[in-house]
Design an enzyme around this catalytic site. Structure first.
Site, mmCIF file in Angstrom:
data_model
loop_
_atom_site.group_PDB
_atom_site.id
_atom_site.type_symbol
_atom_site.label_atom_id
_atom_site.label_comp_id
_atom_site.label_asym_id
_atom_site.label_seq_id
_atom_site.Cartn_x
_atom_site.Cartn_y
_atom_site.Cartn_z
ATOM 1 N N HIS A 565 38.611 26.095 0.866
ATOM 2 C CA HIS A 565 38.513 25.185 2.007
ATOM 3 C C HIS A 565 37.223 25.445 2.780
ATOM 4 C CE1 HIS A 565 42.928 24.664 1.297
ATOM 5 N NE2 HIS A 565 42.581 23.415 1.567
ATOM 6 N N HIS A 569 34.235 21.734 -0.481
ATOM 7 C CA HIS A 569 35.446 20.922 -0.650
ATOM 8 C C HIS A 569 35.345 19.639 0.175
ATOM 9 C CE1 HIS A 569 39.593 19.586 -0.715
ATOM 10 N NE2 HIS A 569 39.683 19.764 0.608
ATOM 11 N N HIS A 605 38.096 16.311 7.500
ATOM 12 C CA HIS A 605 39.538 16.455 7.284
ATOM 13 C C HIS A 605 40.012 17.912 7.216
ATOM 14 C CE1 HIS A 605 38.632 17.377 3.082
ATOM 15 N NE2 HIS A 605 39.902 17.731 2.927
ATOM 16 N N ASP A 606 39.110 18.871 6.928
ATOM 17 C CA ASP A 606 39.501 20.287 6.875
ATOM 18 C C ASP A 606 38.608 21.159 7.748
ATOM 19 O OD1 ASP A 606 41.817 20.507 5.369
ATOM 20 O OD2 ASP A 606 40.769 20.473 3.454
ATOM 21 N N ASP A 734 41.577 14.011 -1.584
ATOM 22 C CA ASP A 734 41.769 15.398 -1.154
ATOM 23 C C ASP A 734 42.232 16.308 -2.293
ATOM 24 O OD1 ASP A 734 41.904 17.575 0.596
ATOM 25 O OD2 ASP A 734 43.962 17.136 1.180
#
Length: 877
Positions: A565, A569, A605-606, A734
């Site tokens: 992560h 990514h 998103h992360d 994802d």
């Protein structure tokens, strides 16, 4: 009667131009025999009741004379069925009139076939959708007019063409005979070497009518037989002469607790047998049916859950080609008194259906959700046939949709026999649960890898605090480092990095090459290029310098010390999102504001992901888990932090120049998409997408309405469905690693495994519950974990997404990667790759030596992992 002016009857062929003419709604008769009704012709002046053998006369009366139209109905015997076939409908597709097209026109007229002529592929397809011809003859001789093979594929794409015979008219070969495989691959059944002789055309049509066309007509009638089998209340099983199971109907599935995919292709002897039968009963049955005799009697069958059920069974041998037994048909009916002898049998039927649902993702070779069949090829209605069992709810008074469903079930119970009422009791029990979309785990045959992986990803932890709470999110977000030297614009990107991104619009783009070229800052560079390609700066009315600053600060808040992560990514998900946004069906569904929201959501998103799962944070009592009430902890943090970072500094505030209402819409879409990446709602999102979008589109296609642009548009662009498309898009982006080329897939598998290993290590150090015990670096089988992940999460979701967005290359990668992991697992290897000279090594190593150490060594050296401090130094440099 004054109707003659509204009826047009041609004396030869209907020419279809693709546009309606003034008399397009008038009955048109091609190749018919006409007689004017008057005393001289011998025809009556009032309607007679006239039928002759295999034929029917239809009289149409005008003011003066009747018009007799002669139509032939051919009698066809199909087993015990007697079928009546209308005159053959033929579609001729010739760009220009020539002797060959005239020859077929004459042949159709002579044979009393109904004939239509089309000059263009568009009008041919339109005509076929209207009339569904039995036979289509396409001119394949002149490619300059139209692509005959492309037209054939277009016709084959229509569901109703399944039983249509398509013939290609080809040039007479000058030298060597050409292969017919390209024609077969395009969907043609037959070729006709050009011969304009009228009798040759006539003979060809007669052979087609009595050969392929009639065979297809019988096959079409076979659908009625299968419908009867599917609707039958009796359990029916069909096997081959070697007693390999070829078919079971839904009643069999319901009674025995198996899915069709679990039985088809298996030999009867592989299915567990009940111990309640007499020892020699099976031998007696086989001895009887192998002689061609029918056997009937009482037989105990063993259900999937292990219970025995007493049935009245009739097994009939079916004689086929060569006078030999080709099939056995078994009809099974549970005995009425079975409820007394086996009290729980009916209740367990419903429970076994729950077992089926919970294990539906266990093997991608078993037809789990079967999304393709419910989306691209229509639904088989299996979900309507398999209701499970539940207890009554009498006190509900609020008329919510679920209340209406429960009231209907309660009403149905009043007049239902006891087995049905008990099954409905179980239905009501299931409806009481909160997780209606998530399959149940914990069945006795569940793979431990699946249990651990799914449990870790889809639960919020055990809510058990220890003395050492996991301190997280007390840190302030990173500001933009002053020493970063990211270029001012796309034009300033170093050539080696620009060259690495040349094929960024391809699915096979290697993100790891970009990671190396950018010293682990791929998100900024790739973001600049993708956002430029989609015109994001123009939409947001922000300078490219602001976008660059925003990308830099977002990337700075990803943890480069995480093996998975990290910003690589994020860049990978951004790349997949951009790829999906270019798909035609997706473009039809989404507006520009949706595209911008999707790209931003993928980027953030992360952000600030700690390299630990939600379950870990909840178990550790982290500040984030407390802040977000143990619910979607990380996803809520990612979305909130992204807006906090963006809006606190005008230098990187990409939203500062858009209107308030537009900003609120964009913000809501970004938040919704980031929250959709949380795995506890995975099956809910997938099921809603299938039921609200794929199934309605499949129904339109089945009914020939896929050309109804308004209906398709209403499905694709409704506000609710646009939300579902965006959720599905980012979810697939994802977790698309198993659909990447194999080398990329292997690298991602190694990285996520290392991150899970590190979490397990920390859980053990802190005395926390171990969320995923199988991810122990000393014992874990990476191939098994990947197989479980693909089976449980990936297969059905990407089947549904492929049916919507058309992604054959991804599905091929997925299939290749699944086979790769299966191959490693079957060889009992735990590593990412088979070790070099594995056979020689195995000869020299003791059998009991654990291969796990070498597996972890392989991973450790595959990318030459560095310590977090080393990585930070390299990044800062």
């Amino acid at each position: 009667m004054g109707c003659a002016s509204s009826i047009h009857i041609s004396d030869r062929v209907v020419y279809h131009s693709g546009k309606e003419s003034e008399d397009s709604h008038s009955p048109q008769q091609t190749n018919t025999t006409q007689h004017q009704g008057n005393p001289a012709s011998g025809l009556p002046l009032k309607p007679p009741s006239c039928k002759v053998r295999d034929s029917t006369f239809i009289y149409i009366y005008t003011d003066t004379d009747p018009l007799c139209v002669y139509t032939t109905l051919t009698e066809v015997q199909f087993g015990p069925m007697k079928l009546f076939k209308d005159p053959l409908q033929v579609l001729l597709v010739f760009a220009k009139e020539d002797s060959q097209s005239n020859g077929f026109c004459w042949a159709c007229e002579k044979a009393n076939f109904r004939c239509s002529m089309a000059r263009t592929p568009e009008s041919a397809l339109e005509c076929f959708l209207e009339k569904h011809h039995d036979l289509v003859i396409i001119d394949h001789r002149h490619s300059r007019h139209f692509d005959a093979e492309a037209l054939c594929r277009s016709i084959r794409a229509v569901n109703s063409s399944e039983n249509t015979v398509i013939v290609a008219v080809v040039k007479r070969p000058d030298r060597e005979e050409a292969s017919v495989m390209p024609l077969i691959n395009a969907g043609f059944n037959r070729r006709y070497v050009e011969n304009a002789n009228m009798m040759a055309c006539y003979n060809e049509l007669l052979q087609l009518e009595h050969g392929e066309v009639r065979a297809q007509f019988k096959l079409r009638a076979g659908n009625a037989i299968f419908t009867a089998l599917e609707q039958s209340q009796e359990a029916i099983e069909i096997t081959s002469e070697d007693q390999v199971i070829q078919y079971v109907n839904p009643a069999y599935e319901s009674i025995m607790g198996y899915q069709q995919g679990e039985l088809i292709g298996k030999e009867i002897i592989e299915v567990p047998k009940s111990e309640k039968n007499k020892p020699d009963l099976l031998e007696t049955i086989n001895s009887c049916i192998r002689k061609g005799k029918e056997w009937q009697g009482i037989y105990y069958a063993k259900k999937k859950n292990g219970d025995s059920i007493q049935q009245n069974v009739k097994i009939t041998p079916v004689i086929g080609q060569g006078g030999k037994i080709r099939h056995y048909v078994s009809i099974n009916r549970p005995l009425n008194d079975n409820n007394k002898t086996d009290k729980s049998s009916e209740r367990v039927q419903a429970e076994s259906q729950t077992d089926i649902q919970s294990s539906k993702h266990k093997d991608r070779r078993k037809g789990s959700l079967d999304v393709r069949s419910t989306t691209s090829r229509g639904s088989d209605g299996s979900s309507q046939r398999r209701h499970s069992s539940m207890a009554r709810i009498h006190s509900m008074t609020i008329e919510a949709p679920i209340t209406k469903v429960i009231n209907i079930i309660n009403a149905a119970q009043e007049s239902s026999p006891m087995p049905v009422a008990e099954a409905l009791d179980r239905v009501l029990e299931i409806l009481r649960t909160t997780e209606l979309y998530s399959p149940q785990l914990g069945t006795k045959d569940e793979d431990p890898h699946t249990n651990d992986l799914v449990g870790g990803l889809m639960t919020d932890g055990l809510r058990r605090l220890s003395g050492n709470e996991y301190i997280f999110s007390t840190k302030q977000p990173h500001h933009l480092p002053s020493h970063l030297t990211t270029p001012l614009s796309l034009n300033d990107i170093p050539p080696r990095i620009a060259q690495t991104m040349e094929n960024e619009d391809s699915w096979d783009f290697d993100i790891f090459n970009l990671e190396a070229a950018t010293l682990k800052r791929p998100l900024t560079y790739l973001g600049l290029k993708i956002f430029s390609r989609f015109g994001v700066c123009e939409f947001l009315n922000c300078p490219e310098a602001t976008l660059r600053s925003w990308l830099q600060v977002i990337e700075a808040n990803y943890h480069s010390s995480n093996s998975y992560h990290n910003s690589t990514h994020a860049a990978d998900v951004l790349h997949a999102t951009a790829y999906f946004l270019c798909k035609e069906r997706v473009k039809q569904s989404l507006d520009p504001i949706d595209e911008v929201a999707a790209l931003i959501a993928a980027t953030v998103h992360d952000v600030d992901h700690p390299g630990r799962t939600n379950s870990f944070l909840c178990n550790a009592g982290s500040e984030l888990a407390i802040l977000y009430n143990d619910t979607a902890v990380l996803e809520s943090h990612h979305a909130a932090l992204a807006f906090q970072i963006t809006t606190r500094d005008d230098k990187c505030n990409i939203f500062k120049n858009i209107e308030r209402n537009e900003y609120r819409t964009l913000r809501q879409a970004i938040i919704d998409m980031v929250l959709a990446t949380e795995m506890t709602k995975h099956f809910e999102h997938v099921n809603k997408f299938v039921n609200s979008i794929n199934k309605p589109l499949a129904a339109l296609e089945e009914n020939g309405g896929n050309n109804d642009e308004e209906s398709v548009k209403s499905i694709l662009t409704s506000p609710e469905n646009r939300i579902l498309v965006k959720r599905m898009l980012i979810k697939c982006a994802d977790i698309s690693n198993p659909c990447r080329p194999q080398e990329l897939c292997i690298e991602w598998a190694g990285r996520i495994s290392e991150e899970y290993f590190a979490q397990t290590d920390e859980e053990k150090r802190q005395g926390l519950p171990v969320v995923m015990p199988v991810f122990d670096r000393n014992t874990c089988s990476i191939p098994k974990s990947q197989i479980s992940f693909i089976d449980y999460f990936i297969t059905d979701m990407f089947d549904a997404w492929d049916a919507f967005a058309d992604l054959p290359n991804l599905m091929q990668h997925l299939d290749n990667n699944f086979k790769y992991w299966k191959g490693l697992d079957e060889r009992k290897l735990h590593s990412l790759r088979p070790p070099p000279d594995v056979l020689k090594v195995r000869e020299t190593l003791p059998e009991h030596e654990d291969s796990c150490a070498s597996a972890k060594s392989d991973f450790a050296t595959s990318r030459q992992k560095k310590s977090p401090e080393q990585e930070r130094k390299q990044t800062d440099g």
